[in-house]
Design an enzyme around this catalytic site. Structure first.
Site, mmCIF file in Angstrom:
data_model
loop_
_atom_site.group_PDB
_atom_site.id
_atom_site.type_symbol
_atom_site.label_atom_id
_atom_site.label_comp_id
_atom_site.label_asym_id
_atom_site.label_seq_id
_atom_site.Cartn_x
_atom_site.Cartn_y
_atom_site.Cartn_z
ATOM 1 N N GLU A 136 4.494 3.788 7.052
ATOM 2 C CA GLU A 136 5.491 4.220 6.007
ATOM 3 C C GLU A 136 4.847 4.840 4.851
ATOM 4 O O GLU A 136 3.743 4.023 4.395
ATOM 5 C CB GLU A 136 6.394 3.110 5.642
ATOM 6 C CG GLU A 136 7.425 2.802 6.589
ATOM 7 C CD GLU A 136 8.548 1.726 5.952
ATOM 8 O OE1 GLU A 136 8.600 1.836 4.906
ATOM 9 O OE2 GLU A 136 8.925 1.009 6.849
ATOM 10 N N GLU A 157 7.381 -5.681 7.179
ATOM 11 C CA GLU A 157 7.434 -5.962 5.753
ATOM 12 C C GLU A 157 7.997 -7.466 5.570
ATOM 13 O O GLU A 157 8.979 -7.527 5.058
ATOM 14 C CB GLU A 157 8.070 -5.094 4.935
ATOM 15 C CG GLU A 157 7.424 -3.626 4.839
ATOM 16 C CD GLU A 157 8.021 -2.604 3.801
ATOM 17 O OE1 GLU A 157 8.757 -3.172 3.017
ATOM 18 O OE2 GLU A 157 7.965 -1.484 4.036
HETATM 19 O O1 IFM Z 1 13.478 1.993 2.718
HETATM 20 C C1 IFM Z 1 12.544 1.162 3.026
HETATM 21 C C2 IFM Z 1 11.957 0.644 4.086
HETATM 22 O O2 IFM Z 1 13.112 0.147 4.733
HETATM 23 C C3 IFM Z 1 10.849 -0.391 4.268
HETATM 24 N N1 IFM Z 1 9.906 -0.007 3.472
HETATM 25 C C4 IFM Z 1 10.119 0.571 2.086
HETATM 26 C C5 IFM Z 1 11.137 1.716 2.230
HETATM 27 C C6 IFM Z 1 11.275 2.405 0.791
HETATM 28 O O3 IFM Z 1 11.922 1.260 -0.011
#
Ligand code: IFM
Length: 454
Positions: free
Chosen positions: A363, A167
């Site tokens: 994720e 990200e």
């Molecule tokens: O916890 C974060 C992660 O580190 C990166 N993506 C989003 C998650 C939730 O906010």
């Protein structure tokens, strides 16, 4: 909920869980300092005052956490290397103890039949590099490639799939534009340079890692569909979509900064950090693309109100036109709208810009209300959320999107960055005082899903 309800996975579809270094490792004394350690010292930066110590104390509880992964019986585990644990100063010598920790993690996964999937940078930048200017400096990209090379030299023989960055939007725009994340700078022009140098570092790293023998090298983005039902907001949508999504996808496709974004951010930068002959490196072909999907973004005309949505903030979008973020219920505890069907719009965006590149959802998960009683930790909203996103993903796959796997975020309750311990994403509870791990109902459900595959 029935484990199998509506979920039929094609052969080879990879199911796993994900975590990241700063959020779980602890053992701050065993590594160099990072930008997030420094950020926790700014009063009010982390809502509950949490720090990287002990986090989930994962470094000291490694065997227990490996056993949890084995109990879940995941196909793959996505973790991140801590740059300051591997290379405490960010440059130069590696740490034998740091390298040994990741040897034990990777070997422990392999011994349990779990594929290691590693990310090199999930936001924890060594402090000396942040102090030297961080990602807005071109030099940081070269330092990153050097670190990537060292890690690949050591682990390329055992890691199944690599992501350079996680990200980069968050590092660039929450870190240097809104200042909501480390290092807390509020300099929109610098944030655009950071975005560019992150992808430059990625491209340089891919070349070095492949030369060191790494296979399956890609990157993980958080592409977010930007929606509106107000046509007067179309230009605002274009701008937000440009910064959230297209700038990264176009750089990765070797096309440079999108022309409309050059124009619409010209009030905050002269783009003098862009070098036209970088495009080949920026667009170094990748083997796969990860998408972290949680929610769409919905935009409306300003009306003097502001929704409380973590990460959705006009200050994170340099040169942002007047707008407001207007998510619709149902929401998670982050204020994020729940919309599994919108995930396909993110997949479409990825596929349109980078055709032929296979996709993984790296994720997906939710911070939601839970109830504890003598029978366990009940988190039905999380289970439903994961179920509904998996079902939507399988439908997208049936419609032709080349999605090859899914990782639930997260294995453990952990440090949710600026929210500290106040937002819980884990399918396994971690007691912040004792560190005790307890699988929630969602973990039991996910385990059954994994086991019920033919
Ligand atoms: O916890 C974060 C992660 O580190 C990166 N993506 C989003 C998650 C939730 O906010």
């Amino acid at each position: 909920m029935e484990a199998s309800s509506g979920l039929e996975f094609p052969p080879g579809f990879e199911l796993g869980v994900a975590t990241s270094s700063w959020q779980i490792e602890g053992d701050v004394a065993g590594r160099g300092r990072c930008n997030w350690d420094d950020f926790t010292e700014i009063p009010g930066a982390i809502v509950d005052g949490a720090t990287g110590e002990p986090a989930c104390d994962h470094v000291h509880r490694l065997e227990e956490d490996l056993d949890l992964l084995e109990w879940l019986d995941v196909d793959a585990y996505r973790f991140s290397f801590s740059w300051p644990r591997v290379m405490p100063e960010g440059v130069g010598a590696t740490s034998p103890a740091g390298l040994d920790f990741y040897d034990r993690l990777i070997d422990g996964l392999l011994a349990r039949g779990i594929r290691p999937v590693a990310t090199l940078f999930h936001w924890d930048l060594p402090s000396p590099l942040e102090q030297a200017g961080g990602w807005p400096e071109r030099d940081t990209a070269y330092r990153f490639a050097h670190y990537a090379d060292a890690v690949a030299q050591r682990y390329a023989d055992r890691v199944d799939r690599w992501a350079t960055l996680n990200e980069p939007w968050c590092s660039a725009f929450l870190g240097y534009s809104s200042g909501y994340f480390a290092p807390g700078r509020r300099e929109p022009g610098a944030s655009l340079a950071a975005a560019y140098h992150l992808i430059l570092g990625h491209g340089l790293a891919v070349e070095r890692m492949r030369a060191a023998g790494a296979r399956n090298v890609g990157i993980v983005l958080n592409l977010i569909p930007v929606l509106t039902d107000d046509s007067t907001m179309d230009d605002a949508v274009r701008h937000v979509d440009g910064l959230q999504n297209r700038i990264f996808l176009d750089l990765l496709a070797g096309r440079g900064i999108p022309a409309d974004m050059r124009e619409s951010c010209s009030s905050v930068t002269d783009w003098s950090f862009v070098r036209e002959n970088d495009n080949a490196v920026l667009g170094t072909p990748i083997d796969w693309l990860g998408e972290n999907y949680y929610s769409p973004m919905r935009i409306a005309a300003p009306d003097g109100t502001d929704a409380d949505v973590i990460g959705q903030d006009t200050a994170a979008f340099p040169a942002c036109p007047p707008l407001r973020f207007a998510p619709r219920p149902p929401f998670t505890d982050m204020g994020w709208e729940i919309d599994p069907e919108a995930m396909e719009l993110a997949l479409r965006k990825a596929t349109d810009h980078l055709p032929g590149v296979p996709l993984w959802i790296c994720e997906n998960g939710a911070a939601v209300a839970e109830e504890t009683d003598a029978t366990g930790i009940h988190d039905p909203i999380r289970t439903q959320y994961i179920h509904d996103h998996l079902r939507a993903l399988l439908r997208s796959r049936d419609r032709g999107f080349d999605v090859r796997g899914y990782y639930a975020w997260s294995l453990l309750d952990n440090l949710e960055w600026a929210s500290g311990w106040t937002k819980k994403f884990g399918i396994v509870r971690v007691d912040p005082d004792t560190g005790t791990r307890t699988p929630k109902d969602s973990a039991h459900w996910y385990r059954e899903v994994l086991a019920s595959r033919p």
